[in-house]
Design an enzyme around this catalytic site. Structure first.
Site, PDB file in Angstrom:
ATOM      1  N   HIS A 190       0.838  -1.201   0.000  1.00  0.00           N
ATOM      2  CA  HIS A 190       0.000   0.000   0.000  1.00  0.00           C
ATOM      3  C   HIS A 190       0.877   1.257   0.000  1.00  0.00           C
ATOM      4  O   HIS A 190       0.654   2.181  -0.805  1.00  0.00           O
ATOM      5  CB  HIS A 190      -0.905  -0.014   1.237  1.00  0.00           C
ATOM      6  CG  HIS A 190      -1.744   1.220   1.410  1.00  0.00           C
ATOM      7  ND1 HIS A 190      -3.090   1.241   1.133  1.00  0.00           N
ATOM      8  CD2 HIS A 190      -1.438   2.471   1.841  1.00  0.00           C
ATOM      9  CE1 HIS A 190      -3.560   2.459   1.371  1.00  0.00           C
ATOM     10  NE2 HIS A 190      -2.580   3.220   1.810  1.00  0.00           N
ATOM     11  N   GLU A 191       1.870   1.289   0.880  1.00  0.00           N
ATOM     12  CA  GLU A 191       2.751   2.453   0.957  1.00  0.00           C
ATOM     13  C   GLU A 191       3.654   2.557  -0.271  1.00  0.00           C
ATOM     14  O   GLU A 191       3.951   3.660  -0.751  1.00  0.00           O
ATOM     15  CB  GLU A 191       3.597   2.395   2.232  1.00  0.00           C
ATOM     16  CG  GLU A 191       2.816   2.330   3.523  1.00  0.00           C
ATOM     17  CD  GLU A 191       1.815   3.463   3.681  1.00  0.00           C
ATOM     18  OE1 GLU A 191       2.046   4.546   3.113  1.00  0.00           O
ATOM     19  OE2 GLU A 191       0.794   3.255   4.342  1.00  0.00           O
TER      20      GLU A 191
ATOM     21  N   HIS B 242       2.024   4.414  -3.018  1.00  0.00           N
ATOM     22  CA  HIS B 242       2.139   5.864  -2.814  1.00  0.00           C
ATOM     23  C   HIS B 242       3.516   6.353  -3.254  1.00  0.00           C
ATOM     24  O   HIS B 242       3.650   7.326  -4.002  1.00  0.00           O
ATOM     25  CB  HIS B 242       1.970   6.224  -1.333  1.00  0.00           C
ATOM     26  CG  HIS B 242       0.580   6.063  -0.791  1.00  0.00           C
ATOM     27  ND1 HIS B 242      -0.522   6.622  -1.396  1.00  0.00           N
ATOM     28  CD2 HIS B 242       0.127   5.440   0.322  1.00  0.00           C
ATOM     29  CE1 HIS B 242      -1.598   6.342  -0.674  1.00  0.00           C
ATOM     30  NE2 HIS B 242      -1.231   5.624   0.366  1.00  0.00           N
TER      31      HIS B 242
END
Length: 913
Positions: free
Chosen positions: A157-158, A161
């Site tokens: 998820h990170e 980003h």
């Protein structure tokens, strides 16, 4: 030159400042050179290393599946601080890896209550973030897995980003949105199953009636086990989720950051547009996707100064300024117990001082005495570098992890001959270009080794050379740096502020041009004065230093430097300090400068202002740009969520740069202050995994501990000042003076509200040139389909904006108009977007898309519980009313009977009489 020709040839070769993260490479589907660094304040714990490895192994598998077998993590470097025990048999010596340039940092909490993982991301959709931040507690404590999901999946998820510039698909500030007669959960995809509950009770939160939003405290709890595989950017908690939302299942109606910043595109669409996948072939099996780990450790500083003494250094007081700045570095800035060597070069190189262990003032004096005093001859940069390698090898036979500070003012056609040797040396090369003619390839040495790069002009007042030397120390925090030319008897006067987060080893550095020393006066907050006699005056350099013993007093300090010479003289003052060791960390300022990837090739300046990883709001931030011709251009930066600034009040201050003054190297620094105003550090807006309040398993609610709320009032910020050098960039071609090449910037904060069939649009005004000046006009259009505005803006229905008189850039614009009769259809939505134009008819990009929902409330109640209560109340009132009526009737009958009996008695008595 015409505008079209300008767009072809105009380019900015940006020499990025040192904030840029380590460069990750994608080779044969595997990501290499991923650096995960542990902060020096983190207590030594070998288990932390194992947890990082576990997370990345798990993440590599998740990433491989999530990208449909396209990429995985191949090579991961774990960088340990030098505060941990040295173990040469387990930890390799770090080379060009540093904590300040790591892709992932393991550091303390973002605030006193939070361990949430997040990514510092502020450059917009599709742009890489700065770094991922995990706390040691998050990695070591398994309780977070229930709330955030498996660590490997959270890392993916990170990573999305950081690497691909996608955003969250949830919105903790707006968890529900109106959709016709109903409310919907802000999530992607829509079919992710779950229930909206109030604690353990899932009957109190009604989404089926849009009269009112769900009551505060209602949250969406996903089913832990379900069929859907999307989406990682919504929540990694759900076991089956292992994909990103794509074009077919993306929820374009959800009011989340992904829709706002990426113009309604799904995460997977944005990912596929990245350089990683743009030209990628179909996915194929890669065999093992387990990453290889290298554990490295920072070592003590081993640095060689490589200084130019060619003939050109004798002009413009360059040699004198070199002596001045390098003396200050050796005596005041270089770390105790570090190693320093000195090499000079012109046509050939000279070892002036071999590797020397810094231990006390006497050793520092010996090093200062080895600095050059004469300049002559030509320029052979590579000779200096090769001799520096020999000096750096004196301790252990290797140059890996060692550093070079290379300063030159000359051109050298043979500089590229040592590029390969520099690449393979493992040495970090920092460069300072002095004057306008330094070799154009100089900064490439820094680029290839993760070094810092600076430019110092011949303007004595700019303090650029001194600032560059100071930036070599990460322990020094620069509070003030200013200068000016004063007439005889004139004074350089000002104030500075020392906050409680700094104050240790506070150093006042004063420089001047001639042999006539100035009259210096420094006043502390209590009025105590330090005069010229209290300063240490260097013999070989026109510089004086004053170190305040112990902890300098908190508050306002004043300075006055009077020119006592009989001719005008340039004088400067630089004030530095170190963290005080207090429990609260000091305000930290970092800079970043980026080039847009397409015409008109504007430059964007970003400044991070943080305290304990918390964004500092409402500070005054100004970038001071010095051009190749020594012209000073101030640029005010804002954290207002408009123009170049992505999110309001997130501690990132930004602005476009559109002013140029000739070609060549440009230097910039930033001045940050907060004086006599209410300023706070707040939790801020971050891109990170969602804290899930609970989940459903086989119909049973499982609640996680409530996420601790963060009160902004807990983080006041004292008065402070900071100065930070931002590095250098080079302008090769400047815009023609008589042509307008910069359009208005995109409007990114358009909002829409509907009240009584009147729509009010609001936005921050852009400028004639990006975020400067005033636009000529606005073009506003509307549509029933958001994608129609995005893809075919000029074919959408236009709104009459002739009454708008544009305001200057950064002002707040508002425009109201009534809906058309045919638009007043209940449960429908209308979307709006804006384009602005300047007088040259250059147009901005289409703004973000705002929406209103036409909804006429029905007489229905919003909540079944309320309806039941109303029905019970109605029945109760009816029963009570009937009872009252019956009692009244019975009472009346009794009264009449009694009255009648009483009356008959009276008559009888009268009759008797």
């Amino acid at each position: 030159m015409g505008t079209n020709n300008y767009l072809v040839v105009f380019s900015l070769f940006l020499l990025l400042p040192h904030l840029t993260s380590s460069k990750i490479e994608l080779v044969d589907k595997g990501y290499r050179n991923l650096v995960i660094a542990i902060h020096k304040a983190v207590p030594e714990n070998p288990q932390l290393i194992e947890k990082i490895k576990e997370m990345l192994k798990e993440a590599s598998n998740y990433l491989y599946v999530a990208t449909k077998f396209r990429v995985f993590f191949k090579d991961v470097k774990i960088l340990l601080p030098d505060t941990w025990t040295t173990k040469p048999d387990l930890y390799r010596k770090a080379t060009t890896e540093t904590y300040s340039r790591a892709n992932v940092i393991i550091a303390g909490q973002k605030n006193s209550k939070g361990d949430e993982p997040y990514t510092l991301q502020y450059e917009g959709c599709g742009k890489e973030g700065r770094y991922i931040h995990f706390t040691p507690n998050f990695l070591l404590n398994d309780k977070f897995i229930q709330a955030y999901g498996p660590r490997g999946k959270v890392f993916v998820h990170e990573w999305a980003h950081l690497r691909w510039g996608v955003f969250n698909e949830y919105n903790e500030y707006q968890p529900f949105y109106r959709d016709g007669e109903h409310y919907r959960v802000t999530k992607c995809p829509k079919d992710l199953s779950g229930k909206v509950c109030f604690g353990n009770d899932c009957s109190k939160c009604n989404l089926e009636n849009a009269n009112d939003p769900p009551k505060e405290g209602c949250v969406f709890l996903p089913e832990k086990y379900q069929e859907t595989s999307s989406s990682i950017m919504y929540t990694p908690v759900v076991k089956s989720v292992n994909q990103f939302c794509n074009k077919s299942n993306h929820n374009q109606d959800a009011p989340n950051d992904q829709n706002k910043f990426c113009k309604l595109k799904s995460a997977w669409e944005v990912i596929l547009e990245s350089e990683d996948f743009r030209n990628a072939n179909e996915a194929t099996d890669s065999g093992s996707v387990e990453p290889q780990f290298t554990v490295m450790q920072e070592s003590q500083t081993i640095l060689c100064l490589v200084l130019d003494i060619s003939g050109s250094m004798s002009g413009s007081q360059r040699l004198e300024r070199l002596q001045q700045s390098s003396t200050l570095f050796i005596e005041k800035i270089a770390k105790e117990e570090s190693f320093i060597g000195i090499v000079t070069f012109n046509n050939i190189a000279y070892v002036k001082k071999g590797l020397t262990y810094v231990s006390g003032d006497d050793v520092r004096k010996i090093l200062v005495n080895a600095l050059p005093t004469k300049a002559e001859g030509g320029t052979n940069i590579c000779s200096g570098i090769r001799d520096a390698f020999e000096v750096l090898s004196e301790d252990d036979g290797s140059t890996e992890g060692d550093e070079i500070l290379l300063l030159t003012d000359g051109e050298d056609s043979g500089i590229s001959s040592c590029f390969e040797a520099v690449k393979t040396s493992g040495t970090i090369v920092h460069t300072i270009a002095l004057g306008p003619s330094a070799a154009k390839e100089l900064e490439m040495l820094s680029e290839m080794t993760n070094g810092k790069k600076y430019y110092a002009s011949d303007n004595f007042n700019s303090n650029g050379l001194l600032e560059a030397f100071m930036e070599l120390s990460e322990e020094q925090i620069q509070l003030e740096s200013t200068g000016g030319t004063q007439k005889p008897g004139g004074s350089l006067v000002g104030d500075t502020y020392i906050d409680s987060g700094v104050g240790f080893n506070t150093n006042f550095l004063v420089t001047w041009q001639t042999n006539v020393k100035p009259d210096i006066s420094i006043s502390d907050p209590d009025g105590n004065k330090y005069l010229t006699k209290d300063f240490k005056l260097e013999e070989k350099a026109t510089v004086g230093t004053l170190i305040i013993p112990g902890k300098a007093k908190t508050g306002k300090w004043s300075y006055r430097i009077e020119n006592t010479a009989h001719q005008p003289q340039s004088m400067t003052i630089s004030i530095t300090s170190q963290p005080s060791g207090a429990q609260s960390e000091p305000v930290i300022v970092k800079t970043n400068l980026q080039q847009t990837n397409e015409p008109p090739y504007t430059v964007v300046i970003y400044v991070e202002v943080f305290k304990n990883f918390m964004p500092v709001r409402h500070a005054n931030v100004t970038a001071i740009i010095e051009t190749a011709n020594t012209k000073i251009i101030p640029v005010i930066l804002k954290d207002n969520g408009a123009a170049a600034d992505l999110v309001k009040d997130d501690g990132i201050y930004s602005s476009f740069m559109t002013d140029y003054d000739g070609t060549g190297r440009y230097n910039f620094k930033v001045q940050v202050s907060k004086l006599h105003t209410e300023t706070k550090a707040a939790a801020g807006h971050t891109s990170g995994a969602m804290y899930v309040q609970g989940y459903l398993e086989n119909g049973t609610v499982h609640l996680n501990p409530p996420k601790l709320a963060i009160d902004d009032e807990d983080f006041p910020v004292e008065d402070f000042v900071r100065t930070k050098s931002g590095g250098t960039f080079m302008v090769k071609v400047v815009p023609p003076a008589n042509q307008d090449v910069f359009p208005p910037c995109q409007i990114t904060d358009l909002s829409a509200e509907l009240l009584n069939n009147t729509v009010t649009l609001a936005w921050t005004a852009p400028g004639d040139d990006m975020d400067k000046g005033t636009v000529a006009e606005y073009e506003i259009r509307k549509s029933k389909q958001a994608v129609h505005l995005r893809d075919n803006f000029h074919n959408a229905t236009q709104i009459n904006t002739s009454s708008i008189i544009p305001l200057t850039a950064r002002s707040r614009e508002e425009f109201s108009f009534d809906l058309e009769e045919e638009e007043k259809v209940n449960n429908s939505a209308i979307f709006f977007a804006v384009v602005s134009c300047d007088e040259s008819l250059l147009a901005s990009d289409v703004s973000n898309i705002a929406r209103v929902v036409i909804y006429h409330p029905s007489p229905k109640s919003r909540d079944p519980d309320t309806s039941n209560q109303n029905r019970k109340l109605t029945v109760g009132l009816a029963v009570s009313l009937v009872t009252i009526i019956l009692c009244s009737v019975l009472g009346l009958i009794v009264f009449i009977i009694n009255k009648r009996n009483s009356g008959m008695t009276v008559l009888d008595e009268e009759h008797v009489r």
